[in-house]
Design a protein around this motif. Structure first.
Motif, PDB file in Angstrom:
ATOM      1  N   UNK A 147       0.844  -1.194   0.000  1.00 15.07           N
ATOM      2  CA  UNK A 147       0.000   0.000   0.000  1.00 15.07           C
ATOM      3  C   UNK A 147       0.880   1.244   0.000  1.00 15.07           C
ATOM      4  N   UNK A 148       0.593   2.152  -0.901  1.00 14.90           N
ATOM      5  CA  UNK A 148       1.386   3.377  -1.014  1.00 14.90           C
ATOM      6  C   UNK A 148       1.196   4.254   0.214  1.00 14.90           C
ATOM      7  N   UNK A 149       2.223   5.031   0.525  1.00 13.15           N
ATOM      8  CA  UNK A 149       2.140   5.973   1.640  1.00 13.15           C
ATOM      9  C   UNK A 149       1.125   7.057   1.325  1.00 13.15           C
ATOM     10  N   UNK A 150       0.398   7.529   2.324  1.00 12.81           N
ATOM     11  CA  UNK A 150      -0.623   8.557   2.082  1.00 12.81           C
ATOM     12  C   UNK A 150       0.012   9.891   1.701  1.00 12.81           C
ATOM     13  N   UNK A 151      -0.652  10.600   0.830  1.00 15.18           N
ATOM     14  CA  UNK A 151      -0.190  11.930   0.423  1.00 15.18           C
ATOM     15  C   UNK A 151      -1.250  12.993   0.649  1.00 15.18           C
ATOM     16  N   UNK A 152      -2.413  12.590   1.135  1.00 13.79           N
ATOM     17  CA  UNK A 152      -3.490  13.541   1.393  1.00 13.79           C
ATOM     18  C   UNK A 152      -3.777  13.577   2.881  1.00 13.79           C
ATOM     19  N   UNK A 153      -4.829  14.264   3.275  1.00 12.01           N
ATOM     20  CA  UNK A 153      -5.157  14.440   4.689  1.00 12.01           C
ATOM     21  C   UNK A 153      -5.907  13.260   5.287  1.00 12.01           C
ATOM     22  N   UNK A 154      -6.145  12.243   4.503  1.00 10.88           N
ATOM     23  CA  UNK A 154      -6.771  11.054   5.058  1.00 10.88           C
ATOM     24  C   UNK A 154      -6.226   9.829   4.332  1.00 10.88           C
ATOM     25  N   UNK A 210       3.735   5.884  -3.822  1.00 13.36           N
ATOM     26  CA  UNK A 210       4.395   4.845  -4.616  1.00 13.36           C
ATOM     27  C   UNK A 210       3.442   4.176  -5.565  1.00 13.36           C
ATOM     28  N   UNK A 211       2.299   4.826  -5.764  1.00 11.22           N
ATOM     29  CA  UNK A 211       1.311   4.217  -6.645  1.00 11.22           C
ATOM     30  C   UNK A 211       1.859   4.054  -8.046  1.00 11.22           C
ATOM     31  N   UNK A 212       1.821   2.778  -8.641  1.00 13.37           N
ATOM     32  CA  UNK A 212       2.287   2.619 -10.006  1.00 13.37           C
ATOM     33  C   UNK A 212       1.403   3.405 -10.958  1.00 13.37           C
ATOM     34  N   UNK A 213       2.004   4.044 -11.922  1.00 13.61           N
ATOM     35  CA  UNK A 213       1.238   4.795 -12.906  1.00 13.61           C
ATOM     36  C   UNK A 213       1.105   3.992 -14.174  1.00 13.61           C
ATOM     37  N   UNK A 214      -0.053   3.984 -14.738  1.00 14.38           N
ATOM     38  CA  UNK A 214      -0.288   3.271 -15.983  1.00 14.38           C
ATOM     39  C   UNK A 214      -0.029   4.194 -17.151  1.00 14.38           C
ATOM     40  N   UNK A 215       0.561   3.617 -18.162  1.00 12.72           N
ATOM     41  CA  UNK A 215       0.851   4.418 -19.349  1.00 12.72           C
ATOM     42  C   UNK A 215      -0.438   4.825 -20.027  1.00 12.72           C
ATOM     43  N   UNK A 216      -0.456   6.027 -20.570  1.00 14.22           N
ATOM     44  CA  UNK A 216      -1.658   6.534 -21.220  1.00 14.22           C
ATOM     45  C   UNK A 216      -1.843   5.888 -22.570  1.00 14.22           C
TER      46      UNK A 216
END
Length: 499
Positions: A147-154, A210-216
């Motif tokens: 699970x990626x680390x949080x980057x928002x307030x929740x 650390x969320x993997x990004x999908x290619x467009x």
């Protein structure tokens, strides 16, 4: 299970978590580690959308959520309730355990997968669960996702990456390191404690996700190349006009061809109507091009004769896979365009399906000796194509490249065709071909050493197939989706269940 070093929460996540604890809890913070009890949290996670689609549709199965778990409407995501755990006021680490049991069951393939005791650990960045496969021994605290680390307030919509253990449990090694559905661990607003004013707050910068990004998906939008001004007289017939002849060479996807004639599908590939297949289970050539061109505007539209049919998983004369492509058409404008085809699966025909975006090496459409030739044109699956293939082959995936050449005049000479007709019938583990006139591919077995039976005991790694479908749960009648790479899920014939 190895314990990973703990990492601190981002500032925003720490503040949000502290708010849920209440002012009284925070007031007890000391210089030493202090764990504050938590309760009333909910975990929302869908595992992976394509897996849910597979179970509920192609495996003729169901999801059952019990003991505090629930599933959203329309085969949606899952929610696990009554989350309890602790919050470390020094490291800001959160650990929660949730109630609820989720069972995936297939009536077609006979598998049962049970998940319970979901636990989220923010310090380790993991989601674990207890797992039971087909009534066997329970495996406890198996890490299903990172699970990626949080980057928002929740703790909302955190990116997840499925683990190798998840791939084994769900039925396909291709799930390992694949992006899962986002995860949320929240306390419902109706039960949230009043927000306190924290006395001390860490000041580090938020941790990058650390969320993997999908290619467009490559755009199929036409380029802005200027159009040539119409001429009042037809003084240059080789610059703009109708196509006299031509051919298109395309392999669809190499791993799919290998699977069809391999040891699992035990099928065959047949070309007809002017199409041929190259020797050694090679690529296909479609002929008799018609259409139009404009070399000044760099545009080309060409439709080709011929059909290719894929059959596999024969059972008493009935095929579980029966897929045909006809009426292939390529359009290009300034080096980009589309590849369309009529698709017939198990007798049901869909016309003009946009299978792929095209991208040529050059933006120019030029003629030499009255012939336009384009080699190694990239083909990338479109959103419409992915939908046509059942959603298991994701938009943006690369298919085989294509070559095309068109004659602008009747006496123009096309380049030598590299694809030649093959002979033989596709059967398991064959190489080359013997006898017959149906242009059927006959090469090799599926890469990765897949073995299978009609009871769903399919095993082996499907190397380089691009599949995300659970292989171990499929059985031979449905494993075509996984090993094919192209994910031709709609080509699966649903077998009738016995009364």
């Amino acid at each position: 299970m190895p314990v990973r070093p703990r990492r601190s929460f981002a500032l925003a996540a720490a503040v949000a978590t502290a708010a849920a604890l209440g002012a009284t809890a925070l007031a007890t913070t000391t210089a030493s580690a202090a764990e504050v009890p938590l309760s009333g949290y909910e975990l929302t996670w869908g595992i992976k959308q394509s897996y849910r689609t597979y179970v509920s549709t192609y495996a003729q199965g169901t999801f059952t959520a019990t003991d505090g778990a629930a599933q959203a409407a329309n085969n949606g995501v899952f929610t696990f309730t009554d989350g309890t755990g602790t919050y470390d006021t020094t490291s800001h680490a959160l650990h929660l355990t949730f109630k609820g049991t989720l069972t995936a069951k297939s009536t077609l393939h006979g598998f049962v997968r049970e998940m319970s005791d979901f636990q989220y650990d923010s310090a380790a960045g993991t989601l674990t669960a207890d797992l039971v496969s087909d009534g066997g021994t329970k495996q406890q605290d198996v890490t299903l996702a990172k699970v990626a680390a949080p980057t928002s307030q929740d703790l909302k919509d955190l990116g997840t990456t499925l683990t190798a253990a998840a791939g084994t449990f769900l039925g396909s090694d291709s799930y390992a390191n694949a992006a899962g559905d986002p995860l949320s661990a929240l306390k419902p607003a109706s039960t949230t404690s009043p927000s306190p004013t924290p006395s001390t707050t860490p000041t580090q910068s938020p941790t990058p996700s650390a969320t993997p990004t999908q290619s467009a998906t490559p755009s199929a939008t036409s380029s802005s190349s200027p159009s040539a001004s119409p001429s009042d007289t037809v003084s240059e017939p080789a610059t703009k006009g109708d196509i006299a002849d031509g051919r298109l060479t395309w392999g669809v996807k190499e791993s799919f061809r290998s699977y069809v004639v391999g040891s699992v599908a035990k099928g065959k590939i047949t070309t007809s109507g002017g199409a041929t297949q190259a020797a050694g289970n090679g690529v296909f050539t479609f002929t008799g091009a018609t259409g139009s061109y404009d070399t000044d505007a760099d545009t080309l539209t060409a439709a080709f004769d011929g059909a290719v049919n894929f059959k596999g998983h024969e059972d008493n004369g009935t095929y579980g896979l029966d897929l045909t492509f006809t009426d292939l058409k390529a359009t290009l404008d300034g080096g980009t365009g589309k590849l369309t085809a009529d698709v017939t699966s198990l007798g049901e025909k869909s016309e003009d399906v946009v299978l792929a975006d095209l991208k040529a090496a050059s933006t120019d459409v030029t003629a030499k000796d009255d012939v336009i030739t384009l080699d190694d044109v990239t083909t990338t699956l479109t959103a419409a194509g992915a939908k046509a293939f059942g959603g298991f082959y994701q938009s943006g995936a690369e298919l085989d490249p294509l070559d095309l050449s068109v004659a602008l005049t009747a006496d123009a000479t096309l380049p030598t065709d590299g694809a030649s007709s093959t002979t033989g019938t596709g059967s398991s583990g064959t190489s080359g071909g013997t006898g017959g006139t149906d242009n059927s591919g006959t090469t090799g077995s599926t890469s990765g050493g897949v073995t299978g039976s009609t009871t769903g005991d399919v095993s082996g790694a499907l190397a380089s197939t691009g599949s995300e479908v659970p292989v171990a749960a499929l059985g031979t009648a449905a494993a075509v989706t996984a090993a094919a790479g192209a994910g031709v899920v709609f080509a699966m014939r649903r077998r009738r269940t016995q009364a």
